[in-house]
Design a protein around this motif. Structure first.
Motif, PDB file in Angstrom:
ATOM      1  N   SER A  29       7.987  13.497  -3.296  1.00 32.51           N
ATOM      2  CA  SER A  29       7.219  12.979  -2.164  1.00 32.51           C
ATOM      3  C   SER A  29       5.684  13.252  -2.391  1.00 32.51           C
ATOM      4  O   SER A  29       4.644  12.662  -1.948  1.00 32.51           O
ATOM      5  CB  SER A  29       7.456  13.396  -1.099  1.00 32.51           C
ATOM      6  OG  SER A  29       7.317  15.045  -0.858  1.00 32.51           O
ATOM      7  N   ASN A  30       5.172  14.283  -3.439  1.00 30.18           N
ATOM      8  CA  ASN A  30       3.926  14.630  -3.616  1.00 30.18           C
ATOM      9  C   ASN A  30       3.562  14.243  -5.097  1.00 30.18           C
ATOM     10  O   ASN A  30       2.498  14.532  -5.642  1.00 30.18           O
ATOM     11  CB  ASN A  30       3.712  16.266  -3.558  1.00 30.18           C
ATOM     12  CG  ASN A  30       4.879  17.050  -4.498  1.00 30.18           C
ATOM     13  OD1 ASN A  30       5.873  16.560  -5.130  1.00 30.18           O
ATOM     14  ND2 ASN A  30       4.826  18.349  -4.281  1.00 30.18           N
ATOM     15  N   SER A  31       4.558  13.154  -5.870  1.00 30.38           N
ATOM     16  CA  SER A  31       4.103  12.836  -7.198  1.00 30.38           C
ATOM     17  C   SER A  31       2.791  12.046  -7.042  1.00 30.38           C
ATOM     18  O   SER A  31       2.568  11.215  -5.999  1.00 30.38           O
ATOM     19  CB  SER A  31       5.040  12.509  -7.806  1.00 30.38           C
ATOM     20  OG  SER A  31       5.365  10.828  -7.365  1.00 30.38           O
ATOM     21  N   VAL A  32       2.169  11.649  -8.094  1.00 28.10           N
ATOM     22  CA  VAL A  32       0.705  10.940  -8.163  1.00 28.10           C
ATOM     23  C   VAL A  32       1.111   9.804  -7.828  1.00 28.10           C
ATOM     24  O   VAL A  32       0.661   8.904  -7.224  1.00 28.10           O
ATOM     25  CB  VAL A  32       0.048  11.289  -9.534  1.00 28.10           C
ATOM     26  CG1 VAL A  32      -0.904  10.191  -9.603  1.00 28.10           C
ATOM     27  CG2 VAL A  32      -0.046  12.433 -10.035  1.00 28.10           C
ATOM     28  N   MET A  33       2.233   8.999  -8.334  1.00 22.95           N
ATOM     29  CA  MET A  33       2.837   7.792  -8.289  1.00 22.95           C
ATOM     30  C   MET A  33       3.057   7.281  -6.677  1.00 22.95           C
ATOM     31  O   MET A  33       2.503   6.509  -6.319  1.00 22.95           O
ATOM     32  CB  MET A  33       4.038   7.495  -9.225  1.00 22.95           C
ATOM     33  CG  MET A  33       4.142   5.937  -9.654  1.00 22.95           C
ATOM     34  SD  MET A  33       2.881   5.676 -10.502  1.00 22.95           S
ATOM     35  CE  MET A  33       2.614   3.820  -9.805  1.00 22.95           C
ATOM     36  N   THR A  34       3.794   8.348  -6.345  1.00 22.76           N
ATOM     37  CA  THR A  34       3.861   8.228  -4.739  1.00 22.76           C
ATOM     38  C   THR A  34       2.545   7.981  -4.056  1.00 22.76           C
ATOM     39  O   THR A  34       2.263   7.174  -3.140  1.00 22.76           O
ATOM     40  CB  THR A  34       4.890   9.197  -4.148  1.00 22.76           C
ATOM     41  OG1 THR A  34       5.488   9.757  -5.274  1.00 22.76           O
ATOM     42  CG2 THR A  34       5.725   8.819  -3.023  1.00 22.76           C
ATOM     43  N   ASP A  53      -7.748   7.278   4.317  1.00 22.45           N
ATOM     44  CA  ASP A  53      -6.486   7.670   3.975  1.00 22.45           C
ATOM     45  C   ASP A  53      -6.648   9.025   3.126  1.00 22.45           C
ATOM     46  O   ASP A  53      -5.538   9.891   3.429  1.00 22.45           O
ATOM     47  CB  ASP A  53      -6.159   6.463   2.938  1.00 22.45           C
ATOM     48  CG  ASP A  53      -4.568   6.803   2.417  1.00 22.45           C
ATOM     49  OD1 ASP A  53      -3.804   6.982   3.504  1.00 22.45           O
ATOM     50  OD2 ASP A  53      -4.498   6.614   1.212  1.00 22.45           O
ATOM     51  N   LEU A  54      -7.555   9.117   2.427  1.00 23.16           N
ATOM     52  CA  LEU A  54      -7.855  10.626   1.747  1.00 23.16           C
ATOM     53  C   LEU A  54      -8.077  11.426   2.843  1.00 23.16           C
ATOM     54  O   LEU A  54      -7.521  12.638   2.716  1.00 23.16           O
ATOM     55  CB  LEU A  54      -9.141  10.346   1.043  1.00 23.16           C
ATOM     56  CG  LEU A  54      -9.315  10.996  -0.202  1.00 23.16           C
ATOM     57  CD1 LEU A  54      -8.232  10.737  -1.292  1.00 23.16           C
ATOM     58  CD2 LEU A  54     -10.632  11.022  -0.804  1.00 23.16           C
ATOM     59  N   VAL A  55      -8.834  11.340   3.769  1.00 24.38           N
ATOM     60  CA  VAL A  55      -8.975  12.207   4.763  1.00 24.38           C
ATOM     61  C   VAL A  55      -7.930  12.824   5.346  1.00 24.38           C
ATOM     62  O   VAL A  55      -7.597  14.100   5.564  1.00 24.38           O
ATOM     63  CB  VAL A  55     -10.107  11.884   5.833  1.00 24.38           C
ATOM     64  CG1 VAL A  55     -10.319  12.728   7.058  1.00 24.38           C
ATOM     65  CG2 VAL A  55     -11.750  11.777   5.247  1.00 24.38           C
ATOM     66  N   GLY A  82      -1.107   5.156  -0.878  1.00 18.42           N
ATOM     67  CA  GLY A  82      -2.240   4.846  -0.523  1.00 18.42           C
ATOM     68  C   GLY A  82      -2.568   3.509  -0.687  1.00 18.42           C
ATOM     69  O   GLY A  82      -3.352   2.883   0.279  1.00 18.42           O
ATOM     70  N   ALA A  83      -2.233   2.443  -1.400  1.00 19.29           N
ATOM     71  CA  ALA A  83      -2.313   1.136  -1.574  1.00 19.29           C
ATOM     72  C   ALA A  83      -1.537   0.538  -0.533  1.00 19.29           C
ATOM     73  O   ALA A  83      -2.093  -0.428   0.312  1.00 19.29           O
ATOM     74  CB  ALA A  83      -1.717   0.543  -2.994  1.00 19.29           C
ATOM     75  N   VAL A  84      -0.280   0.888  -0.004  1.00 17.47           N
ATOM     76  CA  VAL A  84       0.156   0.571   1.166  1.00 17.47           C
ATOM     77  C   VAL A  84      -0.612   0.687   2.576  1.00 17.47           C
ATOM     78  O   VAL A  84      -0.948  -0.362   3.315  1.00 17.47           O
ATOM     79  CB  VAL A  84       1.711   1.210   1.317  1.00 17.47           C
ATOM     80  CG1 VAL A  84       2.067   0.611   2.865  1.00 17.47           C
ATOM     81  CG2 VAL A  84       2.565   0.703   0.408  1.00 17.47           C
ATOM     82  N   ASN A  85      -1.082   1.910   2.644  1.00 23.46           N
ATOM     83  CA  ASN A  85      -2.231   2.254   3.708  1.00 23.46           C
ATOM     84  C   ASN A  85      -3.419   1.107   3.744  1.00 23.46           C
ATOM     85  O   ASN A  85      -3.783   0.645   4.643  1.00 23.46           O
ATOM     86  CB  ASN A  85      -2.716   3.600   3.793  1.00 23.46           C
ATOM     87  CG  ASN A  85      -1.309   4.568   4.107  1.00 23.46           C
ATOM     88  OD1 ASN A  85      -0.384   4.070   4.744  1.00 23.46           O
ATOM     89  ND2 ASN A  85      -1.456   5.688   3.965  1.00 23.46           N
TER      90      ASN A  85
END
Lengths: 316, 378
Positions: A108-113, B364-366, A118-121
């Motif tokens: 759950s903490n990998s860069v890809m995830t 999102d970052l925050v 981020g893209a989904v949000n």
């Protein structure tokens, strides 16, 4: 602070006006929001209910759609239903697979995830009108026109014009985050013990996902799909240029047909009517149908989710 | 959930994993495609390679036969296929139309201007008949005036009203529900907020247009019935659920031990919420406001229906207002495909996308940082 300085530390604490006042204020704000909600729903139900009739819900409309005596919303209900069904066919598999990847196949903490999430949000926050522009610029002007060119139909566009298929695909992108987030939540709620048991019995990763994880998460996946449908059924801006029609004499029967839609119809009735006072009853009735549809879906989603939580609690 | 065992053992497993990975990239691909294709249609405006100048050099009809084919084609504005199919008579007629058109152009110094250049998109200009330089959006007129400043101002006005109305309300409710209220109240309020967020924006627009506009006009007694204030209030209703749920989430993510420590030291529940929990969750509250801003500035149907849609350059909240989103929604259907009006609308759509992309990204970052920190401390 409420602790008195000096004196008897066990003395009765004074009534703290500031604290209680502010607490009450925040409570009032909450009450106000709930009250606004009920005022809106109450107003719509109060004025809409009397004009709602069986004929209105099951009847078609005429060219003069502002005529109170002959208005019906059946074509719009049909168009909305066809639209969201097409949309679900496109969005549910993609959303579920993405969620499976995020929960089952990566840390759950990998860069890809992190990037995918981020893209989904971010996708969830793209303005709906931009989806409309995208649908026009990508699906109709790029995909559709190129399809016409390849199929040799450039003279009279078949695919390169607004159609229910393009509207459904545009909405599918808009609702993708809804499906992903809901499915992910469902997958995360499944106890890890189930996966471990499956793997310990010799099942492969894929078998575990297909036969253990997804069946268990099915109610959650359904919740996500229903929420997506409810969201999609209410969006108007993305379908304005990609397929919704002002008036259609016939129901859409092919993927390339245009269609009438409930939300768009509400917009037309409230802004294009020559006499808003006369249109008011059918306008309210149409809003009741639209709200009824979306709330019913939301309600079902909430029930399914509650059921799922109860079941999972007994599992773990 | 990362149980990684034996899943690369055979070909099918490996293949399935690749496919799942590929599909899961769809959200990224979509963001990229949206950017690419909205930008693609608006690009000529960004680059300034488009011209809306009405004045064109007129070529007398008699010269038609001396002109090179390619030049004639571009002069008449035909596609290669149209040009090949057209006979000489029709072309001659077209040339006559061109000559007529040039005669009909308003005898106006502005007709020669390329109004799609950045100078006229952003700066004021003294149009013929005006006594001072002004910002005007008037795409359907003799001279196409494409100044986007009134639209940006309109969007900002409606968004400001929405934020001023909804942020205090939603934030107070979030503090109450997450910190002060009993669990039973929470279980009642949360579905209500979900219900509010489930109301389609077109229904909120309808409600603002038919009910709120009249009520607010009755109470405040302003001139124009539909204006930035009404639209902003309705927009506020649409973003209350967004601000509430993000803020509530952030406040709940603050470890319970913070509150317990404060209460044990003698603070009242309000003091614990206001002085301990809220400052700890501040980044989340900030993110909630930023997301609310992005949602409000991108919302279309509500402002299209309730803002009055007159592009007036005015700072008053009670004047009719036209926002970026409403302009796109109202005008795109009537534009010529590939024309300058069409491209300008895509250009402002791309600007809108850029603004919301940045605000979503920051939020999102925050939130991610806040969550990581809170989970580390808990």
């Amino acid at each position: 602070m409420t602790i008195p300085k000096g004196g008897n530390p066990f003395a009765r604490v004074r009534f703290d006006y500031a604290s209680n006042g502010f607490s009450a204020l925040t409570g009032l704000a909450t009450l106000l929001i709930v009250a606004i909600l009920f005022v809106i729903l109450g107003n719509i139900a109060y004025f809409g209910w009397p004009s709602l009739s069986w004929r209105f819900v099951t009847g078609g409309t005429e060219k003069d759609m502002f005529n109170v005596d002959h208005a019906g919303v059946m074509p719009m209900i049909f168009g909305t239903a066809a639209l969201v069904i097409l949309m679900s066919i496109a969005v549910v598999p993609v959303g579920v697979i993405t969620a499976v990847y995020l929960t089952e196949y990566t840390q759950s903490n990998s860069v890809m995830t992190r990037v995918i999430r981020g893209a989904v949000n971010n996708l969830a926050g793209v303005p709906s009108i931009v989806f409309g522009l995208f649908g026009l610029g990508f699906f109709i002007n790029f995909v559709g026109q190129n399809m016409d060119a390849i199929l040799g139909k450039a003279d009279e566009p078949v695919w390169g014009k607004p159609a229910i298929l393009w509207a459904a695909l545009t909405l599918a992108i808009l609702t993708l985050p809804v499906v992903i987030v809901a499915t992910e939540e469902a997958l995360k709620a499944i106890p890890n013990g189930l996966r471990e048991a499956s793997l310990a019995l010799g099942a492969t990763k894929l078998q575990t996902v297909m036969k253990i994880v997804i069946p268990q998460a099915l109610p959650g996946i359904m919740t996500g799909s229903i929420l997506a449908v409810s969201r999609g059924a209410g969006e108007v801006a993305p379908i304005m240029f990609t397929g919704a029609a002002y008036y259609m004499a016939e129901l859409p029967s092919r993927l390339t047909d245009q269609f009438m839609e409930l939300g768009y119809h509400v917009f037309i009735l409230s802004t294009q009517s020559p006499d808003i006072e006369r249109t008011r009853p059918i306008l309210y009735a149409t809003v009741v149908v639209l709200l009824g549809l979306t709330f019913l879906l939301n309600f079902v989603a909430i029930l399914v989710r509650a059921q799922m939580r109860r079941k999972l609690r007994s599992l773990s | 959930m990362g149980i990684r065992r034996g899943h690369r053992a055979n070909l099918w497993e490996w293949l399935a994993e690749r496919v799942i990975f590929g599909v899961s990239l769809s959200a990224i691909v979509m963001i990229f495609l949206i950017f690419l294709f909205v930008m693609r249609e608006g690009l000529p405006i960004f680059l300034g390679s488009m011209s809306s100048s009405a004045v064109q050099e007129v070529i007398p009809v008699e010269q038609m036969d001396q002109m090179p084919k390619e030049q004639l084609r571009s002069y008449l504005g035909l596609s290669a296929k149209q040009f090949a199919e057209m006979d000489r008579e029709t072309m001659q007629a077209l040339m006559e139309v061109k000559v007529e058109q040039q005669k009909e152009i308003p005898n106006d110094k502005d007709a020669a201007l390329n109004t799609t250049s950045w100078r006229y998109l952003l700066g004021p200009h003294q149009w013929t008949g005006y006594d001072k330089p002004e910002y005007i959006w008037q795409p359907v007129s003799g001279i196409h005036k494409y100044n986007i400043v009134p639209l940006v101002l309109g969007s900002l006005k409606a968004t400001c009203v929405a934020l001023l109305f909804s942020v205090p309300l939603a934030l107070a409710a979030a503090i109450y529900v997450s910190q002060l209220a009993r669990p039973t109240i929470r279980e009642w309020v949360k579905p209500c907020i979900e219900l509010l967020s489930g109301i389609p924006s077109v229904v909120l627009g309808f409600f603002a247009l038919l009910v709120m506009a009249s009520v607010l006009q009755g109470v405040l007694g302003y001139q124009s019935r539909l204006n930035a204030f009404v639209a902003g209030m309705a927009l506020g209703l649409a973003i209350i659920p967004v601000v509430f749920s993000i803020a509530e989430d952030a406040l709940t993510s603050v470890p319970r031990s913070y509150t317990q420590a404060a209460l044990a030291l003698g603070a009242s529940p309000w003091q614990a919420a206001w002085q301990i929990v809220l400052p700890a969750a501040m980044p989340g509250v900030f993110a909630a406001v930023v997301l609310g801003f992005g949602r409000a500035i991108g919302e279309t149907m509500i402002v299209l229906m309730a803002s009055g849609n007159a592009s007036i350059m005015s700072l008053s909240l009670f004047d009719s207002t036209r926002t970026i989103t409403a302009t796109i929604a109202a005008e795109l259907a009537e534009t010529v495909f590939g024309g300058h009006h069409y491209r300008i609308l895509f250009m402002i759509g791309a600007l809108l996308f850029a603004v919301t992309f940045v605000s979503n990204f920051i939020a999102d970052l925050v939130i991610y940082r806040l969550k990581a920190r809170m989970e580390g401390k808990a």
